[in-house]
Structure formats: structure tokens, C-alpha cells
Design a protein around this motif. Structure first.
Motif, PDB file in Angstrom:
ATOM      1  N   UNK A 177      31.841  29.913  39.309  1.00  0.00           N
ATOM      2  CA  UNK A 177      32.724  30.774  39.409  1.00  0.00           C
ATOM      3  C   UNK A 177      32.001  31.608  40.470  1.00  0.00           C
ATOM      4  N   UNK A 178      30.461  31.668  40.704  1.00  0.00           N
ATOM      5  CA  UNK A 178      29.954  32.303  41.805  1.00  0.00           C
ATOM      6  C   UNK A 178      30.357  31.797  43.172  1.00  0.00           C
ATOM      7  N   UNK A 179      30.216  30.418  43.232  1.00  0.00           N
ATOM      8  CA  UNK A 179      30.582  29.606  44.351  1.00  0.00           C
ATOM      9  C   UNK A 179      32.088  30.157  44.914  1.00  0.00           C
ATOM     10  N   UNK A 180      32.845  30.258  43.966  1.00  0.00           N
ATOM     11  CA  UNK A 180      34.280  30.655  44.313  1.00  0.00           C
ATOM     12  C   UNK A 180      34.285  32.116  44.944  1.00  0.00           C
ATOM     13  N   UNK A 181      33.478  32.957  44.437  1.00  0.00           N
ATOM     14  CA  UNK A 181      33.346  34.371  44.853  1.00  0.00           C
ATOM     15  C   UNK A 181      32.727  34.369  46.346  1.00  0.00           C
ATOM     16  N   UNK A 182      31.318  33.574  46.360  1.00  0.00           N
ATOM     17  CA  UNK A 182      30.916  33.443  47.844  1.00  0.00           C
ATOM     18  C   UNK A 182      31.906  32.939  48.798  1.00  0.00           C
ATOM     19  N   UNK A 183      32.569  31.877  48.500  1.00  0.00           N
ATOM     20  CA  UNK A 183      33.608  31.273  49.701  1.00  0.00           C
ATOM     21  C   UNK A 183      34.364  32.442  50.014  1.00  0.00           C
ATOM     22  N   UNK A 184      35.131  33.173  49.145  1.00  0.00           N
ATOM     23  CA  UNK A 184      36.121  33.944  49.393  1.00  0.00           C
ATOM     24  C   UNK A 184      35.622  35.135  50.228  1.00  0.00           C
TER      25      UNK A 184
END
Length: 379
Positions: A290-297
Motif C-alpha cells: 500500500x505504501x509503495x502504491x502511494x509513493x509511486x502515485x
């Protein structure tokens, strides 16, 4: 246990929670657990008061009645709220560790194992050390994770309370935004938020509203003063309503007049980030994903934060995060997401912040706080 508790949950729900904890205790070979965190005591019993500033310990034995150790002056409160709980008290000037040790010795045989919350801010190290020293013939184990994990997935009754808290949060946020104008003092914005919270049925939250100008944004737990709001500047507002100790935080960034250069872009990135995190927050996902999805966005060039959200629910002052140990959505996190969890999802990009409380469902997530996420310009 009582038939009706101030927490809003029926006695049967508290009994189910205690039974589930005892099942985990049996699997870990524990004769008892000693629970000091107000959120966990509340979760297991429904005890709702402000007396937790003095040492309080709930003893959950493998079987038999629960024991609550508190300051003597709390006796009427415990009698009213938990008449079925064995109550042991200490007077002012007495050693609470000695009293708690005596209570534990009655339910834990020699050689038996006692689990404690080693990370609890409400379990003073000196008391903890004296308690262990007074019972050297018992085994002591860190049961912090075992105890704190009990309330991660919310019941239908808990979710209903969090929904109500979200309604209070939205009302307070709208009132704060409505009061924020150039020339208004920050304390007046805070007063409007407090008034809305209480008139909409809320009780005192774990945190006071966090209200400060954007030039102070990095001072993360500093709130309002008597400063006057100035045209051309931004204001950060983070708050939570509270119903029966359940919270639903949200934050918004507002601009007094024309937003500064970069604010529109930061707002769009922040929204993209919180939406990406919400989309990734599905049953079975790991918090690191979930954190990785936030960071990518939000973009790889943005400052990496320690988390983009955390589990939320029961909270007592001085916080609404459920104690000193925060189950956050962090880089590389391995916690499995499950339906029934509620998270405060946060997205910080530059000087712009947006956050909401979301519920994880079987299908994905539902946003519980509904204040507009449009770019807010005032005055």
C-alpha cells in the motif's frame, strides 16, 4: 460483566473479545496477561473514564473473573461501569506494583507465564520492574503484539461508532474552514471546531485539533496559537470526532486567498497518492504494498515519509492512534490487510496535506470522512 456498558457494545461482545484473547493466551502458554494501555482495557471491558493517568492494570487470567487494579478513588466508577469485575485498589502513597503483584500471584501459579504490554506508555518502567522483581518465580513475556492485535479488525458495532465519529469529524472540519478568514485568530478556528464537535454529539478526542500555518507544517504535533491568519498563506487543519472513544481523523489544507506557486500541483499529487493507497488497501494486501502504491502515485521525487497512514479506532488522550505502538502503512510493511480494519490514510506532498479515514471492505475501501477534497480557497 455488565449487561450494558458505556462503550456502546453489548456485554456479549466484550465477553467474545476476552474469549478470543484467552485462546491466543492458551496457544502461547500464558497463565495471564496484564493489560495497561487504556485502549486495550477499554476494548476488553468498556471502562471509559479519564482516571487512566494513574496506574491502571487489567489482569486477564486463563480462566475466571477479570481483575482490575486502580487507584482507590476510582472505586465508584468501577462499581458503576464494571460491577462484575474483581476490583483491587491502592491508596495514594501505596506502591501500585505491590498491589498488582499480589493480585497476579493469586491467579498465576509458581512457574506460570505472565504476558505484559512492554511497549505501553501507561505501564511505567519503574512499576513494571518492581512488579517483575516481586514475582521472581513467574515467567515474564512480552505480549504487546498479542494484546494490541486484538482490536485490529472492527466489529459491526465498532464500525457503526466510527461512522458516527466520521460525521462529527466532517462537521468540525466544515466549522473550522468556515471560521478561517484573514484577520481571524487561529484560536477562533479551534473554538469553532470544538463547538461543532460537541454540539454534534462527540466527546473529547484523544488529540486536540491540530491547526497551524503551513510555515509550521513540519512541527507535526503543534497546534493553534493566538496568531492571526494572513492573506496569501495556507493553513493546515487535522482533527477527529470521537464517539464512545472511537475516532475517524481527517485533514485538509486551506489557502487564504490565491494559493502560492506549486500548491495546485501539490494538491493534485496528494489526491492521487491517497486515492492510490485506498485502491491498494484491499484484503490480503501487505501494508508495504500500500505504501509503495502511494509513493509511486505522488512521485519518486517527493520526500519519503515514515508512513502514509495508520490503523485507527479506539483512542484515549494523549492520542487517537490507539497507544504508543502505531500500526502504520510503512515502507516494507508486512502486516496483512483485512476487511473490517479502519485506517487514517494520509498524503503529504510538499506543503499540502489531505487525509481521510477509510474502512476496508471485502471489495476494497469505503471513505468514511466526506469533507470536500477540492482545492479550498478562502477570503
Amino acid at each position: 460483566m455488565t449487561a450494558q456498558l458505556v462503550s456502546g457494545a453489548p456485554a456479549s461482545e466484550h465477553e467474545t473479545r476476552v474469549s478470543a484473547l484467552r485462546g491466543r493466551m492458551a496457544a502461547d502458554g500464558l497463565s495471564a496477561v496484564a493489560v495497561a494501555g487504556p485502549e486495550n482495557v477499554y476494548y476488553l471491558t468498556g471502562l471509559d473514564h479519564l482516571g487512566y493517568f494513574a496506574f491502571t492494570l487489567l489482569i486477564v487470567p486463563a480462566e475466571g473473573p477479570l481483575t482490575l487494579v486502580t487507584r482507590e478513588m476510582e472505586r465508584p466508577t468501577i462499581r458503576a461501569q464494571l460491577p462484575g469485575c474483581r476490583h483491587v485498589t491502592f491508596g495514594d502513597g501505596d506502591d501500585p506494583a505491590a498491589v498488582a503483584g499480589g493480585a497476579l500471584a493469586e491467579v498465576v501459579p509458581r512457574g506460570g507465564a505472565i504476558g505484559t504490554e512492554d511497549a505501553a506508555m501507561f505501564f511505567p518502567p519503574a512499576v513494571h520492574a518492581r512488579l517483575r522483581a516481586g514475582l521472581p518465580d513467574r515467567l515474564w513475556r512480552d505480549a504487546t503484539t498479542l494484546i494490541s492485535a486484538t482490536g485490529a479488525v472492527k466489529s459491526a458495532a465498532e464500525i457503526a461508532l466510527i461512522r458516527r465519529a466520521a460525521g462529527v469529524s466532517d462537521a468540525a472540519m466544515l466549522a473550522a474552514i468556515g471560521a478561517a478568514r484573514p484577520g481571524t485568530a487561529e484560536c477562533e478556528v479551534a473554538a469553532a471546531a470544538w463547538h461543532a464537535m460537541f454540539t454534534h454529539g462527540g466527546q473529547q478526542p484523544g488529540f486536540a485539533p491540530l491547526i497551524r500555518p503551513l510555515w509550521m507544517l513540519d512541527q507535526e504535533h503543534v497546534s493553534w496559537g493566538d496568531r492571526l491568519l494572513e492573506s496569501g498563506t495556507g493553513l493546515f487543519i487535522e482533527l477527529s470526532g470521537c464517539i464512545r472513544r472511537y475516532h475517524a481523523p481527517l485533514s485538509r489544507t486551506v489557502y487564504l486567498g490565491e494559493p502560492p506557486e506549486g500548491a495546485v500541483r501539490a494538491h493534485a499529487q496528494a489526491l492521487s497518492g491517497v486515492d492510490a493507497a485506498a485502491a491498494a488497501l484491499r484484503p490480503g494486501a501487505r501494508t508495504g504494498e500500500v505504501y509503495a502504491a502511494w509513493q509511486a502515485a505522488v512521485g519518486p521525487g517527493e520526500r519519503v515519509r515514515h508512513h502514509c497512514g495508520y490503523l485507527v479506532g479506539i483512542g484515549f488522550p494523549p492520542s487517537w492512534v490507539g497507544g504508543g505502538e502505531v500500526l502504520g502503512i510503512r515502507p516494507g510493511g508486512q502486516v496483512r490487510v483485512a476487511a473490517g480494519m479502519t485506517f487514517h490514510l494520509m498524503s503529504w506532498v510538499g506543503g499540502h496535506v489531505v487525509s481521510d479515514t477509510v474502512l476496508v471492505t471485502a471489495q476494497g475501501t469505503e471513505r468514511l470522512t466526506t469533507t470536500t477534497r477540492e482545492l479550498i480557497r478562502l477570503g
